[in-house]
Motif scaffolding. Sequence first.
Motif, mmCIF file in Angstrom:
data_model
loop_
_atom_site.group_PDB
_atom_site.id
_atom_site.type_symbol
_atom_site.label_atom_id
_atom_site.label_comp_id
_atom_site.label_asym_id
_atom_site.label_seq_id
_atom_site.Cartn_x
_atom_site.Cartn_y
_atom_site.Cartn_z
ATOM 1 N N TYR A 74 0.668 -1.327 0.051
ATOM 2 C CA TYR A 74 -0.028 0.117 -0.012
ATOM 3 C C TYR A 74 0.935 1.179 0.077
ATOM 4 N N LEU A 75 1.793 1.205 0.830
ATOM 5 C CA LEU A 75 2.660 2.443 0.842
ATOM 6 C C LEU A 75 3.630 2.534 0.018
ATOM 7 N N ASN A 76 4.231 1.552 -0.842
ATOM 8 C CA ASN A 76 4.852 1.687 -1.913
ATOM 9 C C ASN A 76 4.140 2.104 -3.172
ATOM 10 N N ASN A 77 2.765 1.355 -3.176
ATOM 11 C CA ASN A 77 1.847 1.794 -4.592
ATOM 12 C C ASN A 77 1.606 3.493 -4.442
ATOM 13 N N SER A 78 1.259 3.828 -3.275
ATOM 14 C CA SER A 78 0.739 5.272 -2.930
ATOM 15 C C SER A 78 2.076 6.158 -3.352
ATOM 16 N N CYS A 122 8.288 7.652 -17.222
ATOM 17 C CA CYS A 122 7.224 7.303 -16.348
ATOM 18 C C CYS A 122 6.711 5.821 -16.479
ATOM 19 N N THR A 123 7.024 5.120 -17.540
ATOM 20 C CA THR A 123 6.794 3.958 -17.683
ATOM 21 C C THR A 123 7.285 2.887 -16.778
ATOM 22 N N ALA A 124 8.729 3.152 -16.547
ATOM 23 C CA ALA A 124 9.616 2.569 -15.560
ATOM 24 C C ALA A 124 8.864 2.693 -14.149
ATOM 25 N N ILE A 125 8.359 3.740 -14.085
ATOM 26 C CA ILE A 125 7.537 3.933 -12.646
ATOM 27 C C ILE A 125 6.726 2.903 -12.437
ATOM 28 N N MET A 126 5.769 2.949 -13.615
ATOM 29 C CA MET A 126 4.361 2.177 -13.796
ATOM 30 C C MET A 126 4.755 0.651 -13.632
ATOM 31 N N ALA A 127 6.036 0.135 -13.911
ATOM 32 C CA ALA A 127 6.387 -1.177 -13.648
ATOM 33 C C ALA A 127 6.227 -1.559 -12.010
ATOM 34 N N THR A 128 6.304 -0.811 -11.418
ATOM 35 C CA THR A 128 6.244 -1.132 -9.913
ATOM 36 C C THR A 128 4.614 -1.487 -9.495
ATOM 37 N N LEU A 129 3.952 -0.724 -10.240
ATOM 38 C CA LEU A 129 2.349 -1.023 -10.104
ATOM 39 C C LEU A 129 1.928 -2.327 -10.639
ATOM 40 N N GLU A 168 3.735 -4.840 -11.369
ATOM 41 C CA GLU A 168 4.385 -5.959 -10.692
ATOM 42 C C GLU A 168 3.655 -6.332 -9.433
ATOM 43 N N THR A 169 3.032 -5.474 -8.746
ATOM 44 C CA THR A 169 2.269 -5.585 -7.473
ATOM 45 C C THR A 169 0.864 -5.913 -7.712
ATOM 46 N N ARG A 170 0.497 -5.880 -9.019
ATOM 47 C CA ARG A 170 -0.965 -6.045 -9.335
ATOM 48 C C ARG A 170 -1.643 -7.330 -8.593
ATOM 49 N N ASP A 171 -0.866 -8.534 -8.625
ATOM 50 C CA ASP A 171 -1.395 -9.710 -8.082
ATOM 51 C C ASP A 171 -0.786 -9.478 -6.644
ATOM 52 N N LEU A 172 -1.874 -9.399 -5.905
ATOM 53 C CA LEU A 172 -1.454 -9.174 -4.533
ATOM 54 C C LEU A 172 -1.399 -10.386 -3.823
ATOM 55 N N PRO A 173 -0.360 -10.283 -2.456
ATOM 56 C CA PRO A 173 -0.124 -11.586 -1.646
ATOM 57 C C PRO A 173 -1.254 -12.367 -1.492
ATOM 58 N N LYS A 174 -1.024 -13.581 -1.394
ATOM 59 C CA LYS A 174 -1.983 -14.627 -0.715
ATOM 60 C C LYS A 174 -2.377 -14.171 0.535
ATOM 61 N N ARG A 196 -4.262 14.417 -4.023
ATOM 62 C CA ARG A 196 -4.775 14.807 -2.651
ATOM 63 C C ARG A 196 -5.431 13.505 -2.047
ATOM 64 N N VAL A 197 -6.362 12.866 -2.812
ATOM 65 C CA VAL A 197 -6.822 11.613 -2.206
ATOM 66 C C VAL A 197 -5.872 10.325 -1.983
ATOM 67 N N VAL A 198 -4.858 10.289 -2.919
ATOM 68 C CA VAL A 198 -3.856 9.331 -2.633
ATOM 69 C C VAL A 198 -2.994 9.674 -1.377
ATOM 70 N N LEU A 199 -2.503 11.031 -1.336
ATOM 71 C CA LEU A 199 -1.755 11.480 -0.370
ATOM 72 C C LEU A 199 -2.485 11.135 0.974
ATOM 73 N N THR A 200 -3.758 11.416 1.193
ATOM 74 C CA THR A 200 -4.690 11.403 2.333
ATOM 75 C C THR A 200 -4.805 10.026 2.976
ATOM 76 N N GLY A 201 -4.869 9.153 1.731
ATOM 77 C CA GLY A 201 -5.133 7.794 2.146
ATOM 78 C C GLY A 201 -3.613 7.085 3.007
ATOM 79 N N ARG A 202 -2.527 7.718 2.458
ATOM 80 C CA ARG A 202 -1.209 7.438 2.694
ATOM 81 C C ARG A 202 -0.960 7.683 4.063
ATOM 82 N N ASN A 203 -1.307 8.955 4.208
ATOM 83 C CA ASN A 203 -1.285 9.610 5.461
ATOM 84 C C ASN A 203 -2.157 9.139 6.477
ATOM 85 N N ALA A 204 -3.124 8.529 6.309
ATOM 86 C CA ALA A 204 -4.194 7.835 7.125
ATOM 87 C C ALA A 204 -3.688 6.434 7.547
#
Length: 352
Positions: free
Chosen positions: A100-104, A167-174, A176-182, A318-326
């Motif tokens: 969650y934190l890395n993706n945000s 930006c495509t390199a940045i997108m790669a991290t999203l 790679e983690t789209r399939d979430l952990p078990k 702002r939505v992403v930042l607020t969620g991360r801060n929460a």
Amino acid sequence: MSRTQEPHRSFFPFGNPFKRTSPKGSFLSPRLLAILNSFEERLTLRLRKLKPTNKDDILSLSWMKLSMELLCETHNDIKALISDLELPICDWESKWIDVYLNNSMTLLDICNTFTSEISRLNQGHLILQCALLKLGSASSVQFARSLSFLDQWKQLICSKNPKVETCTAIMATLIETRDLPKVKNSAKGKVLMCAMYGLKTMTVSICSVFIAAFISSSSKLIDLQVPDTLAWAEAFTDLQTTVNREIRNQFSNGTLTVLKELEAVDSVVKKLHPMIHQNEGLTKTESLQSSISDLKTNSEEFSQGLDQLTKGVDSFFRVVLTGRNALLCSIKSNSTVFGSTEKCGFDKKSCK
């Protein structure tokens, strides 16, 4: 490249998060199932709303603004879902928090990149305003100088923003983690992971389209696959197929840009440039006057569209930042995520 694009690899390298049974084999409780179904129904409606009724609306700045609005709504839905689950931070697995934190953080970087490109395009509008000022001058010398500004416009839109290129390199991290952990021993966690998968799929797809529009190339478009058992799968696949196919078709036909408002301005500039170059003195023909008027109208629509898109990207940031801060506040206070907003206040100092 997304894992789902590799034909011999499973959709779910960490296990299937969509099996709607608890770890002990019993079905999700009616309450948890209702929470998940409600989220997926709203996601489906938004995906359908994003599908343009006319292919000419792909890609307009108004469509891009709408996509940002619907992304904001879906991210806010995740907050509401987590609150409804009453899942305290102590019950979150560390890998969920890390993802969650890395993706945000990745999404914040992407928002900054988009803002950078919108600012660059706004410079183009300023150049057009200077050109129009010269075109309205009673001086033949000033009138002729409008050509230099039109040349600057052409140079601007033909150039590339290096931030978007990377930006495509940045997108790669999203991706790679789209399939979430078990998920183990947590029915609530299973619901959360299913919802997060839908959120991330929508987010990656839209960001991919934005990047293609900004770099004027379909080479970085991402085609994601989702299990057809998901309630929103058909709506997502239909949207992705429609948008990606039209973008690829336009670029294959030699289109410089798929941004409709930008294309409208550029077509007028291409028409105006030779007319001004060939004009001697200030013989403003009806055709020339009409083109100048078109340039003024289209450049204003272009500017207004950019302003609206800027607001949309800012809201998403702002939505992403607020969620991360929460989440950070919840970790600090060991409280329920998104359940103690008054205590934390979402200010940066309290959430460091």
